[in-house]
Design a protein around this motif. Structure first.
Motif, PDB file in Angstrom:
ATOM      1  N   GLU A 218       0.840  -1.204   0.000  1.00  0.00           N
ATOM      2  CA  GLU A 218       0.000   0.000   0.000  1.00  0.00           C
ATOM      3  C   GLU A 218       0.874   1.252   0.000  1.00  0.00           C
ATOM      4  OE1 GLU A 218      -3.623   1.944   2.704  1.00  0.00           O
ATOM      5  OE2 GLU A 218      -2.625   0.105   3.318  1.00  0.00           O
ATOM      6  N   GLU A 219       0.505   2.234  -0.810  1.00  0.00           N
ATOM      7  CA  GLU A 219       1.239   3.502  -0.821  1.00  0.00           C
ATOM      8  C   GLU A 219       1.144   4.179   0.542  1.00  0.00           C
ATOM      9  OE1 GLU A 219       1.345   5.418  -5.184  1.00  0.00           O
ATOM     10  OE2 GLU A 219      -0.603   5.532  -4.192  1.00  0.00           O
ATOM     11  N   THR A 220       2.254   4.830   0.934  1.00  0.00           N
ATOM     12  CA  THR A 220       2.272   5.527   2.223  1.00  0.00           C
ATOM     13  C   THR A 220       1.968   7.012   2.077  1.00  0.00           C
ATOM     14  OG1 THR A 220       4.618   6.103   2.096  1.00  0.00           O
ATOM     15  CG2 THR A 220       4.054   3.934   3.008  1.00  0.00           C
ATOM     16  N   GLY A 221       2.155   7.565   0.871  1.00  0.00           N
ATOM     17  CA  GLY A 221       2.042   9.007   0.686  1.00  0.00           C
ATOM     18  C   GLY A 221       3.363   9.718   0.908  1.00  0.00           C
ATOM     19  N   GLY A 222       4.384   8.986   1.339  1.00  0.00           N
ATOM     20  CA  GLY A 222       5.714   9.562   1.516  1.00  0.00           C
ATOM     21  C   GLY A 222       6.521   9.428   0.238  1.00  0.00           C
ATOM     22  N   GLY A 223       6.903  10.554  -0.335  1.00  0.00           N
ATOM     23  CA  GLY A 223       7.659  10.496  -1.582  1.00  0.00           C
ATOM     24  C   GLY A 223       6.805  10.038  -2.755  1.00  0.00           C
ATOM     25  N   LYS A 224       7.466   9.734  -3.849  1.00  0.00           N
ATOM     26  CA  LYS A 224       6.769   9.389  -5.095  1.00  0.00           C
ATOM     27  C   LYS A 224       6.424   7.911  -5.183  1.00  0.00           C
ATOM     28  CE  LYS A 224       7.269  10.025 -10.111  1.00  0.00           C
ATOM     29  NZ  LYS A 224       8.165  10.535 -11.185  1.00  0.00           N
ATOM     30  N   PHE A 225       7.304   7.049  -4.647  1.00  0.00           N
ATOM     31  CA  PHE A 225       7.138   5.610  -4.848  1.00  0.00           C
ATOM     32  C   PHE A 225       6.990   4.797  -3.565  1.00  0.00           C
ATOM     33  CE2 PHE A 225       9.829   6.922  -8.567  1.00  0.00           C
ATOM     34  CZ  PHE A 225       8.876   6.701  -9.542  1.00  0.00           C
ATOM     35  N   GLN A 226       7.208   5.378  -2.415  1.00  0.00           N
ATOM     36  CA  GLN A 226       7.273   4.601  -1.171  1.00  0.00           C
ATOM     37  C   GLN A 226       5.978   3.845  -0.893  1.00  0.00           C
ATOM     38  OE1 GLN A 226       6.981   6.262   2.979  1.00  0.00           O
ATOM     39  NE2 GLN A 226       9.210   6.052   2.860  1.00  0.00           N
ATOM     40  N   VAL A 227       6.127   2.552  -0.576  1.00  0.00           N
ATOM     41  CA  VAL A 227       4.982   1.712  -0.223  1.00  0.00           C
ATOM     42  C   VAL A 227       5.322   0.941   1.050  1.00  0.00           C
ATOM     43  CG1 VAL A 227       4.150   1.420  -2.592  1.00  0.00           C
ATOM     44  CG2 VAL A 227       5.802  -0.210  -1.658  1.00  0.00           C
ATOM     45  N   GLU A 228       4.277   0.552   1.769  1.00  0.00           N
ATOM     46  CA  GLU A 228       4.458  -0.318   2.924  1.00  0.00           C
ATOM     47  C   GLU A 228       4.056  -1.732   2.519  1.00  0.00           C
ATOM     48  OE1 GLU A 228       3.340  -0.536   7.646  1.00  0.00           O
ATOM     49  OE2 GLU A 228       1.739  -0.071   6.232  1.00  0.00           O
ATOM     50  N   VAL A 229       4.896  -2.697   2.874  1.00  0.00           N
ATOM     51  CA  VAL A 229       4.647  -4.101   2.571  1.00  0.00           C
ATOM     52  C   VAL A 229       4.278  -4.806   3.874  1.00  0.00           C
ATOM     53  CG1 VAL A 229       5.599  -6.246   1.650  1.00  0.00           C
ATOM     54  CG2 VAL A 229       6.320  -4.042   0.689  1.00  0.00           C
ATOM     55  N   GLN A 230       3.168  -5.530   3.855  1.00  0.00           N
ATOM     56  CA  GLN A 230       2.787  -6.356   4.992  1.00  0.00           C
ATOM     57  C   GLN A 230       2.776  -7.812   4.542  1.00  0.00           C
ATOM     58  OE1 GLN A 230      -0.976  -5.549   6.879  1.00  0.00           O
ATOM     59  NE2 GLN A 230      -0.921  -7.444   8.061  1.00  0.00           N
ATOM     60  N   ALA A 231       3.650  -8.587   5.147  1.00  0.00           N
ATOM     61  CA  ALA A 231       3.722 -10.018   4.855  1.00  0.00           C
ATOM     62  C   ALA A 231       3.582 -10.746   6.179  1.00  0.00           C
ATOM     63  CB  ALA A 231       5.043 -10.368   4.177  1.00  0.00           C
ATOM     64  N   GLY A 232       2.389 -11.207   6.475  1.00  0.00           N
ATOM     65  CA  GLY A 232       2.136 -11.805   7.775  1.00  0.00           C
ATOM     66  C   GLY A 232       2.350 -10.766   8.857  1.00  0.00           C
ATOM     67  N   PRO A 233       3.109 -11.082   9.902  1.00  0.00           N
ATOM     68  CA  PRO A 233       3.328 -10.121  10.980  1.00  0.00           C
ATOM     69  C   PRO A 233       4.393  -9.071  10.651  1.00  0.00           C
ATOM     70  CG  PRO A 233       4.469 -12.169  11.458  1.00  0.00           C
ATOM     71  CD  PRO A 233       3.666 -12.412  10.204  1.00  0.00           C
TER      72      PRO A 233
ATOM     73  N   ARG B 159       6.233  -5.987   8.709  1.00  0.00           N
ATOM     74  CA  ARG B 159       5.916  -4.773   7.947  1.00  0.00           C
ATOM     75  C   ARG B 159       7.222  -4.050   7.627  1.00  0.00           C
ATOM     76  NH1 ARG B 159       0.563  -2.547   8.459  1.00  0.00           N
ATOM     77  NH2 ARG B 159      -0.805  -3.871   9.711  1.00  0.00           N
ATOM     78  N   PHE B 160       7.372  -3.590   6.396  1.00  0.00           N
ATOM     79  CA  PHE B 160       8.563  -2.836   6.020  1.00  0.00           C
ATOM     80  C   PHE B 160       8.250  -1.990   4.796  1.00  0.00           C
ATOM     81  CE2 PHE B 160       8.751  -6.973   3.980  1.00  0.00           C
ATOM     82  CZ  PHE B 160       9.103  -6.688   2.674  1.00  0.00           C
ATOM     83  N   LEU B 161       9.160  -1.073   4.479  1.00  0.00           N
ATOM     84  CA  LEU B 161       8.968  -0.181   3.337  1.00  0.00           C
ATOM     85  C   LEU B 161       9.714  -0.695   2.118  1.00  0.00           C
ATOM     86  CD1 LEU B 161       9.417   3.318   5.014  1.00  0.00           C
ATOM     87  CD2 LEU B 161       7.278   2.150   4.467  1.00  0.00           C
ATOM     88  N   ALA B 162       9.146  -0.450   0.950  1.00  0.00           N
ATOM     89  CA  ALA B 162       9.832  -0.651  -0.325  1.00  0.00           C
ATOM     90  C   ALA B 162       9.827   0.683  -1.059  1.00  0.00           C
ATOM     91  CB  ALA B 162       9.142  -1.732  -1.159  1.00  0.00           C
ATOM     92  N   ASP B 163      10.819   0.913  -1.893  1.00  0.00           N
ATOM     93  CA  ASP B 163      10.959   2.233  -2.510  1.00  0.00           C
ATOM     94  C   ASP B 163      11.854   2.116  -3.737  1.00  0.00           C
ATOM     95  OD1 ASP B 163      10.767   4.977  -2.878  1.00  0.00           O
ATOM     96  OD2 ASP B 163      11.376   5.477  -0.839  1.00  0.00           O
TER      97      ASP B 163
ATOM     98  N   GLY C 191      12.782   8.341  -6.037  1.00  0.00           N
ATOM     99  CA  GLY C 191      12.345   7.763  -4.771  1.00  0.00           C
ATOM    100  C   GLY C 191      13.064   8.374  -3.587  1.00  0.00           C
ATOM    101  N   LEU C 192      12.820   7.814  -2.410  1.00  0.00           N
ATOM    102  CA  LEU C 192      13.475   8.268  -1.187  1.00  0.00           C
ATOM    103  C   LEU C 192      14.584   7.322  -0.747  1.00  0.00           C
ATOM    104  CD1 LEU C 192      10.341   9.253   0.950  1.00  0.00           C
ATOM    105  CD2 LEU C 192      11.754  10.742  -0.478  1.00  0.00           C
ATOM    106  N   ASP C 193      14.720   6.184  -1.420  1.00  0.00           N
ATOM    107  CA  ASP C 193      15.690   5.161  -1.042  1.00  0.00           C
ATOM    108  C   ASP C 193      15.447   4.693   0.397  1.00  0.00           C
ATOM    109  OD1 ASP C 193      17.687   3.443  -1.738  1.00  0.00           O
ATOM    110  OD2 ASP C 193      19.339   4.809  -1.304  1.00  0.00           O
ATOM    111  N   SER C 194      14.171   4.600   0.766  1.00  0.00           N
ATOM    112  CA  SER C 194      13.801   4.251   2.140  1.00  0.00           C
ATOM    113  C   SER C 194      13.602   2.758   2.350  1.00  0.00           C
ATOM    114  CB  SER C 194      12.511   4.979   2.530  1.00  0.00           C
ATOM    115  OG  SER C 194      11.451   4.636   1.650  1.00  0.00           O
TER     116      SER C 194
END
Length: 427
Positions: A265-280, A282-286, A293-296
């Motif tokens: 899901e998009e976070t709204g931070g930067g142009k490409f940043q998304v949050e990934v939820q895989a089971g328990p 959670r981390f960012l992809a960018d 991007g933000l290289d986050s």
């Protein structure tokens, strides 16, 4: 994580330059940081406090006031100019989908946020750091005659500016104590008792003028500019903990769980940043900074390489344990080369096998690496079905780990049917 550039216009149509710090995870609330009179958005206090707050889940916009740093216009409009800039910053953040609930001001920036809060409906809490109780306090530190006509060069804390009589008139026109009394927002006052620029008596005056809820926290041995990182981190930690009581954090909307799925899901931070939820987890992809991007977090192809590397290490471990081989550690390094008109995408995998293994065992583990489930998915191909879904997106459950385990044990059992596969529950 580096901040993202955030520019906006003030009421006079001047472009103001800012940096939005969002931290490693999607912020639960947003704030605007107002820097001190002789500073800009790059000051130690502005950068360190903003980044420390972002690490704690509060996104912060730090920006240059009119005529300072990288912002357009002429410096010296007085407190009124700074207040107008803060209001413009809050409105620009709101327009970008980042409702500002906290104002933070350092030194003269503290006086500005106290004055601006009443014009910002979304703001619920105000924090000031080493702030003066009245706007005219800054005149004590200005060397130069401002009573004449026109603008004259003056020196403030070793920096030269041009100010005029209009600056003095503006400061005298602000009744800060009356504003503080009718703030109608939670107020946190942080002040260093040994501050030699803005004395601790200013904190006392602000506290007495304010109504509850109000709090005071001593910054002990900190100096006025918070030049020590520990002091900035401490101030940020206090602000973050205090703000929890007053801000409204957006909670993810619960929905029916989708089994065996990863949610992005998009976070709204930067142009490409998304949050990934895989089971328990959670981390960012960018994406990297050079492509906007933000290289986050890892890029999509980084994640694909990580999947191949993780599956390789797990499969080799499973096989070695079944055989009783002395494999101490597996390390896998995966690089990716994009496809061209003549070639396919290419993943290069280097597998490190540590332990007292003989040549035959090492060769067999390399062969097993080429049979890991993700390797087979990439080389044998897969089908992807895409369809539109109704909103809101579901909160997903953990992917079935058993399926991947079964495919690893299948790879381990190839050409060796006599060796039983272990029970996943006992792995």
């Amino acid at each position: 994580m580096p901040g993202v550039k955030f520019e906006f216009e003030n009421a006079a149509g001047r472009r103001l330059s800012g940096v939005l710090e969002t931290g490693p995870r999607p912020p639960r609330a947003f704030a605007v940081f107002a820097h001190c009179f002789t500073c800009d958005k790059r000051s130690h206090a502005a950068v360190r406090v903003s980044r420390a707050l972002a690490e704690r889940g509060i996104g912060v916009l730090r920006f240059d006031f009119t005529g300072l740093g990288e912002s357009e216009g002429d410096f010296g409009g007085g407190l009124s100019s700074d207040v107008a800039d803060i209001v413009a910053a809050v409105e620009a953040m709101g327009a970008a989908g980042h409702e500002v609930q906290i104002l933070i001001g350092h030194s003269f920036g503290g006086a500005a946020v106290l004055a601006a809060a009443g014009r910002c409906d979304s703001v619920r809490a105000v924090a000031v750091i080493n702030a003066p109780a009245d706007a005219e306090h800054v005149l004590k530190h200005i060397e130069g005659d401002l009573n004449g006509e026109g603008r004259v060069p003056v020196e403030v804390a070793g920096r030269r500016f041009e100010l005029g009589a209009g600056f003095v008139r503006d400061l005298s026109g602000h009744d800060q104590k009356a504003r503080i009394a009718r703030l109608h927002r939670a107020l946190l006052i942080l002040h260093a008792p040994r501050d030699e620029v803005v004395g601790i008596d200013n904190a006392t005056e602000i506290f007495i003028a304010a109504r509850h809820p109000k709090s005071f926290v001593s910054l002990d041995d900190a100096d006025h500019l918070l030049t020590e990182r520990a002091d900035s981190d401490y101030a940020a930690g206090v602000i973050a903990a205090w703000a929890e009581r007053y801000v409204e954090a957006e909670e993810p909307t619960a929905a029916p769980r989708a089994p065996d799925a990863v949610r992005v899901e998009e976070t709204g931070g930067g142009k490409f940043q998304v949050e990934v939820q895989a089971g328990p987890a959670r981390f960012l992809a960018d994406e990297p900074v050079e492509v906007g991007g933000l290289d986050s977090g890892p890029s999509p192809y980084d994640l694909l390489g990580a999947a191949l590397g993780a599956c390789t290490a797990m499969t080799c471990r499973l096989y070695a344990d079944r055989k009783g081989w002395p494999l101490d550690r597996v390390t896998v390094e995966v690089s990716h080369k994009a496809r061209t008109a003549q070639t396919k995408d290419r993943f290069r995998r280097e597998v490190g096998l540590e332990g007292d293994l003989d040549a035959e065992q090492r060769q067999r583990l390399i062969e097993i690496a080429e049979k890991c489930p993700v390797h087979r998915t990439l080389t044998e191909g897969a089908e992807v079905a895409t369809e539109a879904r109704a909103e809101p997106a579901p909160v997903v459950a953990a992917t079935d780990a058993g399926e991947h385990f079964d495919r690893m044990t299948e790879a381990c059992a190839d050409d060796d049917p006599s060796t039983p596969c272990p029970d996943p529950a006992g792995a």
